[in-house]
Design an enzyme around this catalytic site. Structure first.
Site, short mmCIF file in Angstrom:
data_model
loop_
_atom_site.label_atom_id
_atom_site.label_comp_id
_atom_site.label_asym_id
_atom_site.label_seq_id
_atom_site.Cartn_x
_atom_site.Cartn_y
_atom_site.Cartn_z
N ARG A 281 0.81 -1.21 0.00
CA ARG A 281 0.00 0.00 0.00
C ARG A 281 0.85 1.26 0.00
NH1 ARG A 281 -5.77 -0.16 2.62
NH2 ARG A 281 -5.78 -2.38 2.56
N ARG B 19 -21.95 -1.36 2.05
CA ARG B 19 -21.26 -2.63 2.29
C ARG B 19 -21.57 -3.18 3.68
NH1 ARG B 19 -14.88 -3.30 1.37
NH2 ARG B 19 -14.59 -1.88 3.13
N ARG C 109 -9.48 6.91 4.31
CA ARG C 109 -8.84 5.81 3.59
C ARG C 109 -8.67 6.13 2.11
NH1 ARG C 109 -13.19 2.44 5.32
NH2 ARG C 109 -12.63 0.71 3.97
P1 ADP Z 1 -9.90 -1.25 2.76
O1 ADP Z 1 -9.14 -1.56 1.50
O2 ADP Z 1 -11.36 -1.10 2.54
O3 ADP Z 1 -9.32 -0.12 3.55
P2 ADP Z 1 -8.70 -3.57 4.06
O4 ADP Z 1 -9.48 -4.68 4.64
O5 ADP Z 1 -7.79 -3.87 2.94
O6 ADP Z 1 -9.81 -2.51 3.68
O7 ADP Z 1 -7.84 -2.85 5.21
C1 ADP Z 1 -8.43 -2.40 6.39
C2 ADP Z 1 -7.42 -1.61 7.22
O8 ADP Z 1 -6.32 -2.46 7.59
C3 ADP Z 1 -6.75 -0.43 6.53
O9 ADP Z 1 -7.53 0.74 6.59
C4 ADP Z 1 -5.46 -0.30 7.35
O10 ADP Z 1 -5.69 0.29 8.61
C5 ADP Z 1 -5.09 -1.74 7.61
N1 ADP Z 1 -4.20 -2.28 6.54
C6 ADP Z 1 -4.49 -3.28 5.68
N2 ADP Z 1 -3.47 -3.50 4.83
C7 ADP Z 1 -2.50 -2.60 5.16
C8 ADP Z 1 -1.20 -2.31 4.66
N3 ADP Z 1 -0.67 -2.99 3.62
N4 ADP Z 1 -0.49 -1.31 5.24
C9 ADP Z 1 -0.99 -0.63 6.27
N5 ADP Z 1 -2.21 -0.84 6.80
C10 ADP Z 1 -2.97 -1.82 6.26
#
Ligand code: ADP
Ligand code: ZN
Length: 221
Positions: free
Chosen positions: A92, A129, A172
């Site tokens: 990310r 959702r 986000r």
């Molecule tokens: P979304 O894509 O809807 O934000 P996710 O389920 O992928 O949902 O992620 C939920 C939360 O988990 C993010 O908002 C973040 O806080 C954390 N998270 C997930 N993947 C990462 C990552 N690669 N780096 C940092 N935080 C992460």
């Protein structure tokens, strides 16, 4: 991509990554590794780490890079990921992307898919959702409408995610533009990126993804 497949799926929150990755991981016979799902499992288990993660997630903030990188490195070292994996929600940030390159060495990624959906549509999808609190299955108040509050797959309770509030959603999406969107260029420069239109029914989108994956496979032969 004949010897397994190491894939990354990028896309905004609500682009449909989770739904498509479940299908695509069956198709490719590689595990679906979702950092969001792993982090939510830790929150649910109530570990000390889970409590820490929850504070970030509820606000829509990113977990610190080194923490997430540690989790992913451990996960992709497991035997079921030796032939490949489908990464959802990671990387990310550019720091995470560079770390991933190191983790997969001496191999490299095979393909990075960007599930492309306009912001107006993801906003609509995120606010309607709902998710199963037991197995994580995704539902929507629209198309097809989820009218009862139990999961069709496991009977668990279907709820709204704690980070699907208006403020956390906006945060986000801002973080996506700031930290994750630059990865499109990062992977495009490495000739790994394929952009796939994420607007349409889940079946339509899946068909597009499979076509792109097969094209990449043919190219590698
Ligand atoms: P979304 O894509 O809807 O934000 P996710 O389920 O992928 O949902 O992620 C939920 C939360 O988990 C993010 O908002 C973040 O806080 C954390 N998270 C997930 N993947 C990462 C990552 N690669 N780096 C940092 N935080 C992460
Ligand atoms: Zn369920």
């Amino acid at each position: 991509m004949t010897r397994g497949a190491r894939l990354v799926v990028l896309g905004k929150q609500g682009a449909g990554k989770g739904t498509q990755c479940v299908r695509l991981s069956h198709y490719l016979a590689v595990p679906h590794i979702s950092t969001g799902d792993m982090l939510r499992a830790a929150v649910k288990a109530g570990t000390e780490f889970g409590q820490l993660a929850k504070a970030y997630m509820d606000r829509g903030e990113l977990i610190p890079d080194d923490v997430v990188m540690g989790i992913v490195e451990e996960r992709i070292a497991e035997p079921d990921a030796s032939r490949g994996f489908l990464l959802d929600g990671f990387p990310r940030t550019t720091v995470q992307a560079k770390a991933l390159d190191e983790m997969v060495r001496p191999n490299s990624l095979d393909l990075v898919l960007d599930l492309d959906v306009p912001t107006e549509l993801v906003l609509k999808r995120l606010s309607s959702r709902r998710v199963c609190s037991t197995c994580g299955a995704n539902y929507s108040l629209e198309s097809p409408p989820k009218l009862n509050w139990t999961c069709d797959l496991c009977g668990g309770e279907v709820v709204q995610r704690r980070d699907d509030t208006e403020t956390a959603i906006r945060r986000r999406l801002d973080l996506y533009e700031e930290s994750t969107a630059p990865l499109l260029e990062f992977y495009s420069e490495r000739n790994l990126l394929a952009v796939v239109n994420g607007v349409g029914t889940p079946d339509e989108v899946m068909d597009r993804l499979v076509k792109v994956v097969e094209m990449a496979r043919d190219r590698k032969k």
